[in-house]
Design an enzyme around this catalytic site. Structure first.
Site, PDB file in Angstrom:
ATOM      1  N   SER A 198       0.729  -1.252   0.093  1.00  0.00           N
ATOM      2  CA  SER A 198      -0.037   0.012   0.024  1.00  0.00           C
ATOM      3  C   SER A 198       0.796   1.392   0.094  1.00  0.00           C
ATOM      4  O   SER A 198       0.411   2.322  -0.392  1.00  0.00           O
ATOM      5  CB  SER A 198      -0.860  -0.097   1.259  1.00  0.00           C
ATOM      6  OG  SER A 198      -0.242  -0.041   2.522  1.00  0.00           O
ATOM      7  N   HIS A 246      -5.349  -4.782  -1.552  1.00  0.00           N
ATOM      8  CA  HIS A 246      -4.944  -3.618  -2.417  1.00  0.00           C
ATOM      9  C   HIS A 246      -5.134  -4.121  -3.937  1.00  0.00           C
ATOM     10  O   HIS A 246      -4.615  -3.280  -4.704  1.00  0.00           O
ATOM     11  CB  HIS A 246      -4.065  -2.947  -2.090  1.00  0.00           C
ATOM     12  CG  HIS A 246      -4.236  -1.965  -1.078  1.00  0.00           C
ATOM     13  ND1 HIS A 246      -4.857  -0.888  -1.018  1.00  0.00           N
ATOM     14  CD2 HIS A 246      -3.704  -2.021   0.278  1.00  0.00           C
ATOM     15  CE1 HIS A 246      -4.743  -0.325  -0.082  1.00  0.00           C
ATOM     16  NE2 HIS A 246      -3.931  -1.247   0.954  1.00  0.00           N
ATOM     17  N   LYS A 304     -12.532  -2.170   0.661  1.00  0.00           N
ATOM     18  CA  LYS A 304     -11.584  -1.545  -0.388  1.00  0.00           C
ATOM     19  C   LYS A 304     -12.565  -1.388  -1.818  1.00  0.00           C
ATOM     20  O   LYS A 304     -13.575  -1.035  -1.972  1.00  0.00           O
ATOM     21  CB  LYS A 304     -10.295  -1.851  -0.320  1.00  0.00           C
ATOM     22  CG  LYS A 304      -9.445  -1.516   0.855  1.00  0.00           C
ATOM     23  CD  LYS A 304      -7.929  -1.979   0.947  1.00  0.00           C
ATOM     24  CE  LYS A 304      -7.356  -1.200   1.987  1.00  0.00           C
ATOM     25  NZ  LYS A 304      -6.926  -2.279   2.955  1.00  0.00           N
TER      26      LYS A 304
HETATM   27  C1  LIG Z   1      -6.765  -2.539   4.433  1.00  0.00           C
HETATM   28  C2  LIG Z   1      -5.806  -3.952   4.510  1.00  0.00           C
HETATM   29  C3  LIG Z   1      -6.157  -4.763   5.600  1.00  0.00           C
HETATM   30  C4  LIG Z   1      -7.481  -4.592   6.602  1.00  0.00           C
HETATM   31  O1  LIG Z   1      -8.702  -5.029   6.021  1.00  0.00           O
HETATM   32  P1  LIG Z   1     -10.122  -4.567   6.659  1.00  0.00           P
HETATM   33  O2  LIG Z   1     -11.110  -5.489   6.067  1.00  0.00           O
HETATM   34  O3  LIG Z   1     -10.311  -3.015   6.895  1.00  0.00           O
HETATM   35  O4  LIG Z   1      -9.719  -4.995   8.258  1.00  0.00           O
HETATM   36  C5  LIG Z   1      -5.630  -6.028   5.682  1.00  0.00           C
HETATM   37  N1  LIG Z   1      -4.506  -6.224   4.917  1.00  0.00           N
HETATM   38  C6  LIG Z   1      -4.264  -5.446   3.942  1.00  0.00           C
HETATM   39  C7  LIG Z   1      -3.049  -5.673   3.132  1.00  0.00           C
HETATM   40  C8  LIG Z   1      -4.831  -4.334   3.876  1.00  0.00           C
HETATM   41  O5  LIG Z   1      -4.406  -3.259   2.919  1.00  0.00           O
END
Ligand SMILES: *Cc1c(COP(=O)(O)O)cnc(C)c1O
Length: 414
Positions: free
Chosen positions: A190, A218, A249
């Site tokens: 990210s 992502h 996301k």
């Molecule tokens: C955003 C993210 C998470 C967390 O996801 P949530 O469903 O918001 O808990 C886990 N792993 C990665 C790589 C992320 O970017």
């Protein structure tokens, strides 16, 4: 009650966070999540209309009318809350439909939903690995993977970011006295918007008899030709054993996560993963909307295609303007290297109507400060052009257009 002294201690700690420049101030958004938003910042100031470049709303589905309508239908047809964990009385027909659709979309045997991907990562490793086993992780995996690893008794090995030679040496090391091995990486990272070489990881996994797990939070929905994720992009869809990902996301942006993969792994999670067993089931309103999201994405690649176009256009134009970018995904770090410059730049962008946040130490290493842009299929050409114009104008103001890394650091320090 001894809170008096504790309170002083907490206040000191909060003061320390502020003095270190690490205090996180929230901005209040007075509109749905989409490309154009109304923001109150600083608190109590008049609303500013800005273009949002820092949401994980990659496919523009967070406030899509069809998704919202599906959420309403879910609410009407299956109620608001389930008041139960899954295995007691919290599994509806639609939970099973969503799990099946996720399996189909991701190309996996089975899927288990979690309240979040943080919970999926928190539950997976402990459920399938024991002290005789080993987990081998990229150095920059997401915080929730780090937490999941802490909860699991398996031996832990860390390899340098994206470094396949180092991964191989760790696999050799782990092979000496471990029973099962699991490699874990983020699909897309990210902070830099770079991509794990999943095909090479799978080849090493074959050679050293390890499982491969990837967190595609992502990537799910837009990486790869039909948006299945990094395993599609890297042509290794049938070689990955486990995917963890989020519905928070690209896939609607509300909440929820899953573990998708080999059916025995999923079944073990259903029996043993603590966030699944001890936290409430996903509410019908989200389940129903998420089913709609997967239907939209299975039907057409229009959204991921537009995102891909936006990504190429924005990256090309920003580079042509004389700024430095990294990675290759809709996450576009515009490198400024210096923390103060990054903060000033981000503020200037905001006054130009562009909402994009700066990252600096300790979120990224010292001397690696950057503005992170996240592109969306919700952005139209005008949004992108507005951002490119703002970056160019502000870049000119600070005299950094056309400078390389060394020259920017010479000018502003790192
Ligand atoms: C955003 C993210 C998470 C967390 O996801 P949530 O469903 O918001 O808990 C886990 N792993 C990665 C790589 C992320 O970017």
């Amino acid at each position: 009650m001894a809170y008096g002294t504790v309170k002083d201690h907490y206040r000191q700690e909060l003061k320390g966070i502020k003095e270190a420049g690490l205090y996180k101030q929230e901005r209040f958004i007075h509109s749905p999540q989409k490309a154009d938003i109304a923001v109150e910042y600083p608190p109590s100031s008049p609303l500013a209309n800005v273009v949002n470049f820092c949401a994980n709303n990659y496919l523009g589905l967070s406030s899509h009318p069809d998704v919202v309508a599906a959420a309403h239908a879910g609410l009407d047809e299956r109620g608001y809350g389930m008041s139960s964990v899954r295995f007691i009385c919290g599994t509806q027909d639609i939970h099973k439909i969503l799990e099946r659709k996720l399996s189909e979309f991701l190309g996996m045997e089975d899927t288990i939903l979690f309240p979040s991907c943080l919970d999926a990562n928190g539950g997976l490793f402990e459920a399938v690995l024991e002290s005789e086993d080993a987990i081998i992780a990229d150095k920059l995996v997401h915080a929730s993977i780090v937490d999941g690893m802490r909860l699991c008794k398996a031996q832990q090995y860390i390899y340098k970011h994206l470094n396949m030679d180092h991964l191989e040496s760790k696999l050799i090391e782990a092979s000496q006295d471990c029973r099962h091995k699991m490699i874990i990486t983020d699909g897309v990272f990210s902070m830099d918007g770079d991509v794990a070489p999943l095909d090479e990881i799978c080849a090493l996994a074959d050679k050293y008899d390890a499982m491969v797990a990837v967190d595609d939070s992502h990537a799910s929905g837009f990486m790869g030709r039909t948006g299945r994720g990094v395993h599609e992009l890297k042509n290794c869809m049938d070689r990955v054993d486990v995917i963890t990902t989020t519905l928070g996301k690209a896939l609607g942006g509300a909440s929820g996560g899953c573990v998708s993969g080999r059916k025995e792994i999923v079944e073990l999670c259903r029996q043993k993963a603590r966030p699944y067993l001890f936290s409430n089931t996903m509410p019908p309103v989200i389940v129903s909307a998420a089913i709609k999201v997967l239907d939209i994405l299975s039907h057409s690649t229009k959204r991921r295609d537009k995102l891909e176009w936006n990504t190429r256009y924005f990256r090309d134009k920003i580079e042509q303007a004389g700024l430095i970018v990294r990675g290759e995904t809709p996450i576009v770090p515009v490198m400024l290297f210096n923390a103060q410059l990054t903060q000033d730049f981000s503020k200037d962008l905001y006054y130009e109507g562009i909402y994009a946040v700066g990252f600096f130490f300790p979120v990224v290493p010292k001397g690696q400060a950057r503005i992170r842009i996240q592109l969306s299929a919700d952005h139209d050409r005008e949004h992108l052009d507005k951002a490119i114009a703002a970056f160019t104008k502000i870049g000119e103001k600070y005299g950094i257009l056309g400078l390389d890394k060394k020259e920017i650091i010479a000018k502003y320090g790192d």
